[in-house]
Design an enzyme around this catalytic site. Structure first.
Site, PDB file in Angstrom:
ATOM      1  N   ASP A  68       0.809  -1.224   0.000  1.00  0.00           N
ATOM      2  CA  ASP A  68       0.000   0.000   0.000  1.00  0.00           C
ATOM      3  C   ASP A  68       0.839   1.268   0.000  1.00  0.00           C
ATOM      4  O   ASP A  68       0.323   2.361  -0.194  1.00  0.00           O
ATOM      5  CB  ASP A  68      -0.861   0.028   1.272  1.00  0.00           C
ATOM      6  CG  ASP A  68      -2.128  -0.800   1.122  1.00  0.00           C
ATOM      7  OD1 ASP A  68      -2.551  -1.009  -0.016  1.00  0.00           O
ATOM      8  OD2 ASP A  68      -2.662  -1.229   2.152  1.00  0.00           O
TER       9      ASP A  68
HETATM   10  C1  BGC Z   1       0.478   1.149   6.283  1.00  0.00           C
HETATM   11  C2  BGC Z   1       0.116  -0.065   5.475  1.00  0.00           C
HETATM   12  C3  BGC Z   1      -1.351  -0.195   5.373  1.00  0.00           C
HETATM   13  C4  BGC Z   1      -1.995   1.094   4.895  1.00  0.00           C
HETATM   14  C5  BGC Z   1      -3.487   0.927   4.957  1.00  0.00           C
HETATM   15  C6  BGC Z   1      -0.197   2.364   5.729  1.00  0.00           C
HETATM   16  O1  BGC Z   1       0.111   3.467   6.527  1.00  0.00           O
HETATM   17  O2  BGC Z   1       1.870   1.302   6.308  1.00  0.00           O
HETATM   18  O3  BGC Z   1       0.671  -1.233   6.067  1.00  0.00           O
HETATM   19  O4  BGC Z   1      -1.691  -1.211   4.490  1.00  0.00           O
HETATM   20  O5  BGC Z   1      -1.568   2.183   5.682  1.00  0.00           O
HETATM   21  O6  BGC Z   1      -4.204   2.024   4.757  1.00  0.00           O
HETATM   22  C1  NOJ Z   2      -1.535  -3.906   5.492  1.00  0.00           C
HETATM   23  C2  NOJ Z   2      -2.734  -3.944   4.623  1.00  0.00           C
HETATM   24  O1  NOJ Z   2      -3.827  -4.434   5.344  1.00  0.00           O
HETATM   25  C3  NOJ Z   2      -2.524  -4.803   3.414  1.00  0.00           C
HETATM   26  O2  NOJ Z   2      -3.635  -4.731   2.570  1.00  0.00           O
HETATM   27  C4  NOJ Z   2      -1.281  -4.415   2.694  1.00  0.00           C
HETATM   28  O3  NOJ Z   2      -1.119  -5.297   1.634  1.00  0.00           O
HETATM   29  C5  NOJ Z   2      -0.084  -4.415   3.604  1.00  0.00           C
HETATM   30  N1  NOJ Z   2      -0.333  -3.611   4.743  1.00  0.00           N
HETATM   31  C6  NOJ Z   2       1.186  -3.927   2.937  1.00  0.00           C
HETATM   32  O4  NOJ Z   2       1.166  -2.578   2.691  1.00  0.00           O
END
Ligand code: BGC
Ligand code: NOJ
Length: 813
Positions: free
Chosen positions: A487
């Site tokens: 993400d």
């Molecule tokens: C996090 C990710 C997460 C995303 C979801 C980010 O700040 O680092 O792990 O998937 O937010 O919105």
């Molecule tokens: C947490 C999120 O829930 C997931 O959808 C994502 O793939 C990972 N973070 C990596 O960013």
């Protein structure tokens, strides 16, 4: 290595983690409830409850990131003379003579002892009930008669957990309660559009109560010293606005050796519109009375608890291994499967790191969670697939999240994450292989929940694949969109504005060349699955069409996705390489190594082996494999959130446990059992538990999302426990690729990949209407099944052909 302090230990026989010191390095929590009514509970009884949706139906209030940490929960205050204490130590923090918290399968039992009195509370949500039971047992272990004053405590949330924490100009005027006997009802907003209320009951007459927080606690006091409790006098307050609470006051006299049970019940009720009131302004309590009547005695509660335990017995009987290695067996047989159920239920919504207001169910998250859960309760997995697919758009794109209460796509986040569609294939194929239920493909499923837009689920799978093919970039690799699985790799975001969200902002995407090798690998893996599925259901033309697309993707990766020693990660907006030796920082990323090795792209040219070696060389450290190396040391406008994190944390070179299993599966497919096992054991909670309780900080019985990586200030420190795709991936990896028991359309495929030190082991596997006892004799081999004997008869190949009934299987490697 210096021996670290221990706060607890596993009790495998009872399937519990036993915490023996309340001052754990971080609250160590558990989850209660399996469907509809849920609670989070910490080892000191902190936490909260909600119905279905942690944002829209919050029943009790919780303040995240509080000082002190984890303040607020279901508290019992015991006043014994001048001493006031709680069975779970908090919030009074009166030193206890004994403390123990046992987190089990959907229940928690907290026991405290002080001055000859033992208080033990069993917390659980009975199956199919919308209520949390708190069975408190008070026992006088002293030689004198004890007269105790007991106060219960719960604080109501005004239903919407988000507005509850911000709209005080309104909230302080809306709160309403009713009191009837030993039941306190919370009915804020019931007079208008809400048809639901909550209640807190105890199965004994009470000698007083409180429902107004300020009156009970005192404006200048705290949960640690509520005035009413300190003075031993309830106020019988009736809340009007401000902050409604529920507290019962009970006087208890216990002779030496005597013990008494009290059943407290926190319940949730919904009424029909035309049956809301029993009198003007008075809620209709019929359903509450009925629910209370079902759980108003020790005997009834004990029966409900026994049913819950049987439910878990049955679930954990579906896949059971005996390897002789306790650390492995307890994770496979108990905790990994348990965490899979929890992630399936909650997605990423409510933990002690997820506030329950930010996110509902994730499209990609839920599809992955399903793979860890599908063997447990297939019908629920089936429904989930339909729910997820219903949030897809006609072009195959999809909402990134949806709300569990409404099942509607979440407009705040929208779509545009180009890996999302592929995961629908991943989830659906897992479901069909487990159940043999191809009929799910014929289910009529709408787009964006619009009635009238329904097409078959198979059609949804097809447009998911097509969404990738129709969105290819200049190297014929998948365009990344807002982000792929990561993400934080936001290649079209270009933000200098701290008020913009990395996830939802695409400042420039017109003419983008940003492509993802992670999606390329994912497309090949799920594409092969899709092709096999098409062949299975007689769609040969469609199989051929997609096989061609998969082959082209493989060629594109070989041609434009290889950096010499590893797979590239992506191309940026301008078409420049990311995750290449040519880059200044973050030369190598884990995601593309994982997916392209799982896809076995270029295995014949040595690419897979080189990529796996590079993971060991550049990504591996003491605590697992980091996401990228070296870490970013500065913010890169073209890359987005990934470079916003300090070195070694989260997506910037943290050990993102979720994607370690991808490489481990890559290792297994390549037959490298020693390497697979050593990567696996590094992030296996039971191994971490043994060594690093203080450093790791978070719960030692489940995986967390992220462990600080080698570039971090504190390598090895864990964060974001419980709600992570790691649970499902660890399960998928160990059950199917390491231990090698793999559901397939026509039966179970046996294909273990083990360290050469592995000894004989047995897996009991219930599969559809069959029950297998499979014993594997590794004979020092890491991979390669030589012979399978089913019920005394050798079979050809590695798939045990499915047939109902009991079977004994011997496998020689
Ligand atoms: C996090 C990710 C997460 C995303 C979801 C980010 O700040 O680092 O792990 O998937 O937010 O919105
Ligand atoms: C947490 C999120 O829930 C997931 O959808 C994502 O793939 C990972 N973070 C990596 O960013």
């Amino acid at each position: 290595m210096e021996q670290q302090k221990r706060y607890g230990h596993f009790d495998d026989q009872h399937r519990e983690y036993v915490i023996t010191d309340p001052q754990t390095p971080w609250p160590w929590i558990n989850y209660l409830g399996n469907e509809d009514f849920f609670s989070l509970i910490s080892n000191t009884a902190g936490g909260y409850s909600f119905y279905k949706d942690a944002k829209f139906r919050r029943i009790t209030r919780y303040r995240y990131n509080n000082v002190p940490m984890d303040n607020g929960g279901r508290y019992f205050y015991i006043k014994d003379g001048d001493t006031v204490w709680n069975p779970g130590w908090k919030p009074c923090k009166t030193p206890l003579d004994f403390y123990e918290c046992r987190h089990g399968m959907s229940y928690t039992r907290i026991t405290g002892r002080k001055n000859g009195v033992e208080a033990s509370v069993l917390f659980f949500v009975p199956l199919k009930k919308w209520a949390e039971v708190q069975k408190l047992t008070l026992k006088n272990e002293s030689s004198e008669t004890k007269t105790l004053k007991l106060f219960s405590f719960e604080e109501w949330c005004l239903w919407n957990a988000a507005t509850d924490m911000e709209n005080f100009q309104r909230n302080f005027s809306t709160g309403e309660v009713e009191i009837e006997g030993s039941t306190i009802y919370h009915k804020t907003e019931y007079r208008e559009r809400r048809n639901h209320y909550a209640f807190y009951h105890v199965n004994t007459p009470i000698q007083g109560f409180d429902t107004d927080r300020e009156t009970f606690v005192g404006l200048y006091n705290e949960f640690a010293d509520p005035q009413a409790v300190m003075e031993g006098k309830p106020r019988n307050s009736h809340a009007h606005g401000w902050s409604p609470i529920a507290s019962h006051y009970i006087e208890v006299t216990l002779k030496p050796g005597e013990s008494k049970d009290f059943v407290f019940l926190l319940g949730y009720i919904e009424n029909e519109q035309d049956e809301k009131f029993e009198a003007p302004q008075m809620i209709n309590k019929k359903k509450a009375h009925a629910l209370i009547a079902e759980l108003d005695s020790t005997a009834k509660v004990d029966k409900a608890f026994a049913e819950l335990c049987e439910y878990w017995d049955a679930l954990l009987n579906i896949y059971k291994v005996r390897t002789g290695n306790d650390k492995l067996d307890r994770m496979v047989n108990i905790w990994n499967q348990y965490q899979c159920m929890v992630t399936f239920n909650f997605s990423r919504s409510a933990s002690f790191f997820e506030s329950g207001v930010g996110r509902g169910m994730g499209f990609r998250d839920s599809n992955q969670d399903l793979v860890g859960f599908v063997h447990q309760i297939p019908p629920r997995a089936r429904q989930r697939i339909i729910d997820i697919a219903s949030t897809q758009f006609p072009d195959g794109g999809c909402y990134h999240q949806y709300q569990p209460l409404t099942k509607r796509g979440n407009n705040d986040i929208g779509g545009g994450f180009n890996d999302d569609p592929c995961w629908l294939i991943f989830g659906t194929v897992a479901y069909i292989k487990e159940t043999g239920d191809f009929s799910i493909l014929d289910e009529m499923v709408p787009f964006d929940n619009q009635p009238g837009s329904e097409v078959t689920l198979f059609e949804h799978l097809k447009i998911s694949m097509d969404h990738v093919i129709k969105n290819l970039g200049p190297h014929m690799l998948p365009l990344i969109g807002r982000a792929d699985w990561n993400d934080c790799l936001n290649l079209n975001c270009f933000s200098w504005d701290p008020n913009e969200s990395f996830q939802t902002t695409e400042n420039v995407s017109e003419g983008t060349k940003a492509e993802s090798l992670m999606i390329a690998g994912l497309f090949v893996v799920t594409g092969k699955d899709y092709v096999a599925l098409c062949k299975k259901i007689g769609k040969a033309d469609e199989a051929a069409r997609m096989q061609k697309a998969v082959d082209e993707m493989i060629e594109a990766v070989k041609k434009h996705g290889w950096d010499g020693e590893w797979y590239l990660r992506a191309y940026d907006f301008y078409g420049r390489k990311i995750g290449s030796n040519e880059c200044e920082e973050a030369k190598i990323f884990i995601e593309s190594q994982g997916w392209c090795t799982m896809a076995e792209i270029g295995a014949e040219d040595g690419m897979v082996a080189k990529s796996l070696d590079s993971c060991k060389k550049y990504l591996e450290c003491e605590h697992g494999m980091v996401l990228n190396n070296p870490a970013f040391t500065k913010y890169i406008y073209e890359y987005g959130e990934i470079s916003s994190y300090p070195e070694g944390y989260k997506e910037n070179a943290g050990i993102f446990c979720h994607n370690n299993p991808w490489v481990i599966i890559g290792e297994c497919l390549a037959g490298r059992g020693n390497d697979a096992w050593s990567h696996y054991a590094k992030i296996l909670p039971s191994y971490v538990e043994e060594k690093y309780q203080t450093l790791h900080k978070v719960e030692p019985y489940v995986n967390c999302q992220m462990v600080a990586g080698k570039d971090a200030y504190k390598p090895g420190e864990g964060k974001n426990s419980w709600l992570t795709g790691t649970a499902a991936w660890m399960w998928y990896t160990v059950s199917e690729f390491i231990l090698g028991i793999k559901p397939d359309y026509d039966g179970i495929r046996i294909d273990p990949c083990l360290p050469e030190t592995a000894t004989d082991y047995t897996v009991q596997r219930k599969f559809r209407e069959a029950d297998y006892e499979i014993t594997i004799h590794p004979n020092g081999a890491q991979k390669g099944v030589k012979q399978i004997v089913v019920d005394g008869k050798p079979i050809d190949g590695t798939v045990i052909p499915y047939s109902a009934g009991k079977h004994v299987v011997e496998v020689t490697m």
